[in-house]
Design a protein around this motif. Structure first.
Motif: not given
Lengths: 312, 507, 265
Positions: A151-161
């Motif tokens: 969640t931290y990586l893809f949602s918060i940093i990379l904003k992928m979902f």
């Protein structure tokens, strides 16, 4: 054929046993559903009334057969908490959870076999140690923590979902899949590590067998020995292991669904347990039991087909 | 000269240090020769065979020259060597069952040979043309007929586990011969097989040599196997060749001390019985031993599998009675029934001596791997002490002297001396002992409780011939000194003839 | 040639040693009281005073991780020991006696074994109710079947070996055969599965407390901390990361030790 019939018979007996245990367990819990529903301050009359309505005043054996009769017809009663039928609660959630589990399983198969072969081919001490350490660490990561990291990586940093933006597969199947890929990674990663370790051990064990020496003596290349002779043999035990992995994936999805707020069977089960919503718990546990037993049956059958030494 | 080995040394590097398996060996082989390489476990004979094939494990390294047809194989890369393997040099292993891939049909496994060497770079004009699928299969079937496999078409489609041990070995031989090699290395090819099948396989090898002129290097621990088909022999001991010559020379006029021991061990005279007592130690009347096989279907009665029917025999006091039978003939089950370890039997078993005991075949677990020898040997005495203490507490009369722990320790040491083992062995674990030493401990354990009747179940069959010789001598001496009666079970007629007063045959 | 170092074992022992020290100390003493709140320190990043930073109530994360590790460790060791002792006895008896007793025990075992531990733990917890004590009871029961299965297969393997027959011939009682002759041969296998069991226990305990079914607040637990930290990921990622790493390290140390032990002859 006789073997298959016998297997199916034991399967049904196992399911019946589980249903009895599940039902009894939740029937003898102190403080029955009527009380938990109305709270401890309710008047005795009100409780008695509700007990009658829920059928809790009948003898336990009768209640079991009524419940079993309904369960066979896929009717699991009414949720205490939501006051709707358990079936209507389960319906779409089963689909969501199934998609999640299937994606996870595909990931495990697609990644673990090549990585396992790669890992088994490492001969040097540093290479082996590196592979062991990576697999050991990955195996030890709790899936819910992995979920948080993803969640931290893809949602918060990379904003992928965006967490919680799950689209129902009824609206957009691929939209649902796109969201479920992330929880699937969280579920699959530790299982991939487990499978890689298992396959590596299996291949290494096979490499010491006599027929490998024969294969070299025939003049095979190293890859010829590995892909032509060893791999097939080392994948046989992996089939059985896949049964374990599928069960673990299903179980792992319970907690990961919560991390990613996926409206699935797992989140339903956790809420039901916290709220002592027994009809729901019973239904979900029975569902899981059925699933796991069927998976084991399928694995058994595949095993029998693949390995000529085992007779049906 | 087809093969010339010059000053070959092989070492194994393990965690525990370096082991020298072959210490500078030189010899040569001619086209069409059958050379026997004989030696006991640890002599380096198998390592030698594997070196010739380039099949040593990664922990091994070697120096010296291996000239095959003039080319030095010791200097070749894996890829260069690979083109010889299976093509010019082939191998047949000891365990046909495990040497075949269990998941692939045997026909396919043999056929593989024809596709493996199609693109080899060397050009020697033999069998390297591309064949069609049908042609390949035809060649395999033809080869199956050559090695006398029954119903080639049917066998082609079978999996290894569906064949008998002898048939599996024939498949291995077919595979090895598929590319018409010039040298065939047979590493203990008959050791895992029953005696009559052994002879058939040896005859087949001889036939192949005669018809196709394939040179054969036959590695074996068994001098009789060597004697049957070889022309020349190398005798190996501890990594060196101690003697070489023709079969006649080696057998009739051995020069080396070790070779003499080997020959002596198989040339033992049968025992002359001088027993004249009528007292019996054991009587067996109408003994029928069986197994209960549980039925797969619920409620059906279990089936009986009969091991032996209506056996009658007796063991006289001071006598060694031999019981001979093939593997799988139920010898061990009968002995376990006699000792009360196997309950499914009918008939009468009458013991006239107290506490019958058994000497087990040496295996990795004939002695408790987790306990020291001292503990293991003291156990029967502890049990006796406990028994008599209980009897004494219950008020029984005639309690014999109960040994104190010190006396028990002394008795253990005494017994170790009797089986010719050093006293410090009390503090050793079984895994630290050699096979022969373990067998001595097994004998000591059986005699510890003062038993006068002993069943010896294949007591030497897993040992090297020279060790067998020592153990049998010890057993005979102890039997005479202690006046034991013995039932001696073995598959090996030669051993039985040497030890036993009378022999009965099973099945 | 030099003897190869068993790196798995050495590293595993070092990691486990440090973790154990922290965890055990954490049960009695922590740098800051685990429930001491402070508004100024709310979600403070790691600093010298608070090396793991602070949580949403301004509590010291390092202290809470120490205490959480202590709890997790205690829960795991208790449940695994319980499961190991009871399971071994049941499995040994089933294997030694055989017959219908074995049939019944093993059929029940097969069914239980097919279920992933977290699922069974959930069922048991929903039966007993949540809370630390109930989690211990649930996990303890949970581990019986896996040990019973291993102990049984060890018994079946060892029972058929010659030294056991020989023990019967020299007059050993059944009790002596099981405990003096067979048990010492099964130690390594059972202890190796204890290491696997320990890791499963750590993950199950953490999972249960993540779902809010284990240790109840205000006591610290690693799973619950990660669960709470989920809402503050944007502002304070360290709050989630340190407890998570603590779990991984706890599991890794024991896993490496068991890997290393399996490589010793």
């Amino acid at each position: 054929m006789k073997y298959v019939l016998k297997k199916i018979l034991t399967l049904i007996i196992a399911l019946l046993l589980i249903s009895i245990v599940v039902f009894l367990a939740f029937s003898v819990i102190p403080g029955d559903a009527a009380i938990s529903k109305l709270g401890t301050e309710a008047t005795p009359e009100r409780i008695a009334e509700l007990r009658e309505m829920l059928g809790l005043d009948k003898p336990i054996l009768e209640r079991y057969f009524i419940w079993l009769g309904n369960a066979v017809q896929l009717d699991f009663g009414t949720s205490y908490q939501y006051n709707v039928s358990v079936n209507s609660l389960l319906g779409t959630r089963i689909i969501n959870s199934s998609i999640l589990s299937i994606i996870s399983f595909i990931m495990v198969i697609v990644f673990s076999i090549p990585i396992g072969i790669f890992s088994a081919k490492r001969r040097s001490v540093p290479g082996r140690t590196a592979m062991t350490t990576i697999t050991q660490i990955t195996m030890g990561v709790p899936s819910f923590f992995l979920g948080v990291l993803i969640t931290y990586l893809f949602s918060i940093i990379l904003k992928m979902f965006r967490l919680g933006d799950f689209v129902s597969p009824a609206d957009s199947f691929w939209g649902a899949c796109a969201y479920l890929v992330f929880p699937a990674i969280a579920i699959a990663l530790p299982k991939i590590a487990m499978t890689v370790k298992f396959l590596t051990t299996s291949i290494r064990a096979e490499l010491h067998k006599d027929y490998v020496r024969t294969a070299y003596a025939k003049g095979h290349t190293k890859n010829g020995v590995l892909y032509g002779h060893v791999l097939k043999n080392s994948l046989v035990p992996v089939i059985t292991f896949m049964g374990v992995i599928v069960a673990e994936i299903v179980a792992g999805s319970i907690i990961v669904e919560k991390v990613f707020s996926v409206p699935g069977v797992g989140t339903l089960l956790i809420t039901a347990i916290t709220n002592r919503d027994y009809p729901v718990v019973e239904a979900v546990v029975l569902l899981f039991a059925f699933l796991i037993i069927v998976i084991n049956f399928i694995v058994d059958m595949i095993y029998k087909i693949v390995d000529p030494r085992v007779k049906i | 000269m087809l093969l010339e080995v010059k000053d070959l040394k092989v070492e194994f590097h393990t965690d525990k240090g370096v082991t020298k398996a072959v210490k500078g060996v030189s010899f040569g082989m001619n086209d069409g020769e059958i050379l026997g390489i004989v030696g006991e476990s640890g002599s380096g004979k198998s390592t030698l065979g594997m070196t010739l094939m380039g099949l040593l494990p990664g922990t091994a390294s070697y120096t010296g020259q291996v000239l095959f047809d003039g080319a030095d194989m010791a200097k070749m890369s894996f890829e260069e060597l690979r083109q010889y393997k299976g093509d010019e040099i082939s191998v047949v292993f000891q365990e046909p069952m495990t040497s075949l891939n269990p998941l692939i049909r045997v026909g396919k496994q043999v056929e593989e040979m024809l596709t493996l060497h199609v693109n080899d770079t060397q050009d020697d004009g033999r069998l390297h043309e591309k064949l069609t699928k049908a042609q390949r299969k035809e060649r395999v079937l033809e080869m199956f007929r050559n090695v006398e496999l029954p119903e080639p078409e049917v066998t082609y489609r079978k999996y290894p586990h569906e064949l008998s041990g002898g048939q599996q070995q024939r498949v291995m031989i077919a595979m090895a011969l598929m590319c018409s090699p010039r040298l065939l290395i047979a590493d203990e090819p008959t050791t895992a097989l029953d005696a009559d099948v052994q002879d058939q396989i040896l005859d087949l090898l001889k036939e192949i040599n005669r018809k196709q002129g394939t040179a054969i290097a036959l590695v074996s621990h068994d001098l009789r196997v060597i004697q049957r088909i070889c022309q020349n022999v190398l005798v190996m001991y501890k990594g060196e060749i101690v003697e070489r010559g023709t079969v006649d020379q080696i057998f009739n006029n051995p020069q080396d001390e070790y070779t003499k021991q080997l020959i002596d061990a198989i040339k033992q005279e049968p025992k002359q019985s001088d027993l004249d007592t009528a007292d019996t130690a054991l009587e067996v009347k109408d003994l029928t031993v069986f197994y209960q096989i549980k039925s797969e279907v619920l409620g059906q009665k279990p089936r009986k599998k009969i091991i032996c029917e209506n056996m009658n025999f007796e063991v006289r006091k001071g006598e060694i009675l031999g019981l001979v039978g093939k593997s799988g003939s139920g010898k061990s089950t009968i002995s376990r029934a006699i000792l009360g370890l196997h309950k499914d039997y009918t008939g009468e078993i009458i013991h006239h001596t107290a506490r019958p005991q058994m000497i087990f075949q040496d295996s990795s677990a004939s002695l408790n791997p987790a306990r020291k020898i001292g503990w293991i040997l003291e156990e029967p005495l502890k049990n006796q002490a406990k028994y008599w203490q209980r009897q004494a507490r219950a008020g029984a009369k005639n309690i014999p002297h109960i040994y104190t722990p010190e006396e028990r320790k002394a008795k253990v040491l005494d017994m170790l001396r009797k089986v010719e083992l050093p006293e410090e062995f009390v503090n050793r674990y079984p895994r630290e002992l050699s096979g022969g030493q373990k067998q001595r401990v097994n004998i000591a354990l059986a005699l510890m409780s003062g038993s006068k009747f002993v069943i010896a179940d294949e007591p030497v069959s897993s040992l090297d011939v020279t060790i067998q010789d020592q153990i049998l001598k010890l057993l005979l001496n102890l039997q005479k000194d202690l006046g034991l009666s013995m039932l001696f079970i073995s598959h090996d007629v030669n051993v039985v003839k040497r030890v036993c007063d009378r022999v009965i045959h099973l099945g | 040639m030099k003897k190869k170092r068993n790196y798995n074992l050495i590293i595993g022992c070092i990691i486990t040693g440090i973790v154990l020290l922290l965890a055990l100390v954490g049960l009695f003493w922590t740098p800051y009281p685990t429930t001491q709140m402070s508004l100024e320190l709310k979600l403070a990043p790691p600093s010298i005073a608070h090396i793991f930073g602070c949580d949403h109530f301004g509590r010291d994360v390092f202290s809470r991780v120490m205490q959480g590790m202590g709890t997790t460790f205690l829960v795991s060791i208790t449940t695994v020991s319980f499961g190991m002792i009871v399971g071994t006895i049941i499995g040994f008896l089933a294997g030694y006696i055989g017959g219908w007793f074995d049939e019944i025990i093993m059929r029940i075992n097969d069914v239980l074994n097919a279920f992933p531990s977290i699922l069974l733990a959930l069922v048991l917890v929903s039966f007993f109710g949540s809370g630390l004590l109930n989690v211990i009871v649930a996990l303890g029961i949970l581990f019986i079947p896996s040990f019973a299965r291993i102990a049984r297969s060890e018994m079946l393997r060892l029972k058929g070996l010659q030294f056991v027959q020989s023990a019967r011939l020299i007059g050993d009682s059944h009790g002596r055969i099981i405990f003096s002759q067979i048990l010492p041969n099964a130690y390594t296998t059972i202890l190796a599965s204890a290491a696997v069991g320990f890791n499963n226990a750590v993950l199950a305990e953490a999972g249960l407390s993540y779902m809010g079914l284990g240790v109840q607040p205000p006591d610290a637990s690693l799973g619950r901390m990660i669960s709470e930290a989920g809402s503050y990921l944007l502002k304070a990622p360290w709050y989630a990361i340190f407890p998570g790493v603590a779990i991984i390290v706890l599991v890794l140390g024991v896993a490496l030790i068991s890997e290393g032990v399996s490589k010793i002859d």
